[in-house]
Design an enzyme around this catalytic site. Structure first.
Site, PDB file in Angstrom:
ATOM      1  N   PRO A  73     -35.161  -1.302  20.164  1.00  0.00           N
ATOM      2  CA  PRO A  73     -34.306  -1.016  19.030  1.00  0.00           C
ATOM      3  C   PRO A  73     -35.057  -0.265  17.953  1.00  0.00           C
ATOM      4  O   PRO A  73     -36.091  -0.719  17.472  1.00  0.00           O
ATOM      5  CB  PRO A  73     -33.882  -2.397  18.534  1.00  0.00           C
ATOM      6  CG  PRO A  73     -34.562  -3.386  19.401  1.00  0.00           C
ATOM      7  CD  PRO A  73     -35.561  -2.694  20.215  1.00  0.00           C
ATOM      8  N   GLU A  74     -34.526   0.869  17.595  1.00  0.00           N
ATOM      9  CA  GLU A  74     -35.030   1.642  16.465  1.00  0.00           C
ATOM     10  C   GLU A  74     -34.001   1.533  15.348  1.00  0.00           C
ATOM     11  O   GLU A  74     -33.028   0.810  15.481  1.00  0.00           O
ATOM     12  CB  GLU A  74     -35.263   3.104  16.887  1.00  0.00           C
ATOM     13  CG  GLU A  74     -36.205   3.231  18.082  1.00  0.00           C
ATOM     14  CD  GLU A  74     -36.436   4.665  18.518  1.00  0.00           C
ATOM     15  OE1 GLU A  74     -36.441   5.555  17.659  1.00  0.00           O
ATOM     16  OE2 GLU A  74     -36.606   4.892  19.731  1.00  0.00           O
TER      17      GLU A  74
END
Length: 275
Positions: free
Chosen positions: A2-3
């Site tokens: 997850p960014e």
DNA sequence: AGTGCGACCTGATCGC
DNA sequence: TGCGATCAGGTCGCAC
């Protein structure tokens, strides 16, 4: 995985689903994943209410009554799943918050590779913890001049700098490659060697890519899902990431892949010249 | 202040 | 069918 766009999507989903709910139980299946910073104990979470959920870079902050914060790093494969408590547990479920007076729903922390962490801290400790990380500004908050001014003072490759979290925070490997492609900048260019027009284009590419990715609810590469089980859509709009060997949409040149700053890096050798 | 590595983990995929 | 090598969205600590 997850960014910033995925974490932002997760935070919005959590606000919709768990804000205001009471924590009525906690089950720790893998103790290594949660750290209750002294003097707090995990069982002091019981009867706390979730007041709000925020994000700083890739870090999720869940504000609880009693001046405490549950801080979540998702690492590479961490997921927060909002689900009815009668549903079977997913493999690699490490932590369960039982929510509502009758424990009708769960917020489950699931993390295949266990690179993620959950920390329970007093509010002041949480802020100190984040401060120690020396995170840069939020990329969707910093203004153009501050960004272009800071950039020119830094050494090293632009790819390493964007990944470092120290100039701006929240950008990881996928979005670094997508942003550099759209700015026509080779990942190995020296940050300090970029012209003002290039730095300005980089700023606008960063804002455009992240904004569009949030609108599309992030990228699902192998297993990312938001708390409600929805996949993202931005992976269908990637122009370089995981597209090595295929033609560039702009010029038809074959997209290349090589290791830069220790990470798999995708770029168009024609549209992003090294000079 | 930089870089490059290995470490931390599990699972998917690929070549043989 | 199996087996080892390699790779994967992140970050930390270390040596240089």
């Amino acid at each position: 995985m997850p960014e910033l766009p995925e974490v932002e999507t997760i935070v919005r989903g959590l606000r919709r689903r768990i804000r205001g709910k009471v924590i009525s139980g906690i089950r720790i299946l893998f103790p290594g994943i949660i750290e209750a910073v002294s003097p707090l104990q995990a069982d002091t979470l019981i009867d706390a209410h979730i007041e709000d959920i925020e994000r700083r870079g890739k870090i999720i902050l869940m504000y609880l009554t009693g001046g405490r914060i549950l801080l979540v790093h998702l690492g590479m494969t961490g997921k927060l799943i909002f689900i009815s408590s009668d549903r079977p547990l997913e493999k690699h479920t490490h932590l369960i918050l039982e929510l509502g007076p009758r424990k009708a729903v769960h917020l489950r922390y699931v993390d295949i590779r266990r690179f993620g962490r959950v920390l329970l801290m007093e509010r002041s400790s949480a802020y100190r913890y984040i401060e120690q990380k020396k995170l840069g500004s939020e990329p969707l908050v910093i203004d153009e001049k501050s960004f272009t001014d800071l950039l020119v003072k830094r050494r090293g490759s632009i790819k390493a700098l964007l990944l470092s979290q120290s100039l701006v925070c929240g950008i990881g490997n996928i979005y670094t490659d997508e942003i550099l492609y759209r700015a026509h900048i080779h990942p190995e260019r020296e940050a300090a060697g970029l012209s003002l027009p290039e730095r300005t284009e980089l700023y606008h590419s960063m804002v455009a890519v992240l904004t569009e990715a949030i609108r599309k609810k992030g990228s699902t590469i192998s297993d990312y899902l938001d708390p409600e089980g929805n996949s993202g859509d931005f992976q269908n709009h990637h122009r370089v990431y995981a597209r090595q060997g295929r033609p560039c949409n702009g010029c038809g040149t074959v997209i290349a892949k090589k290791t830069v700053a220790g990470r798999g890096t995708h770029f168009c050798p024609c549209c992003q010249p090294l000079e």
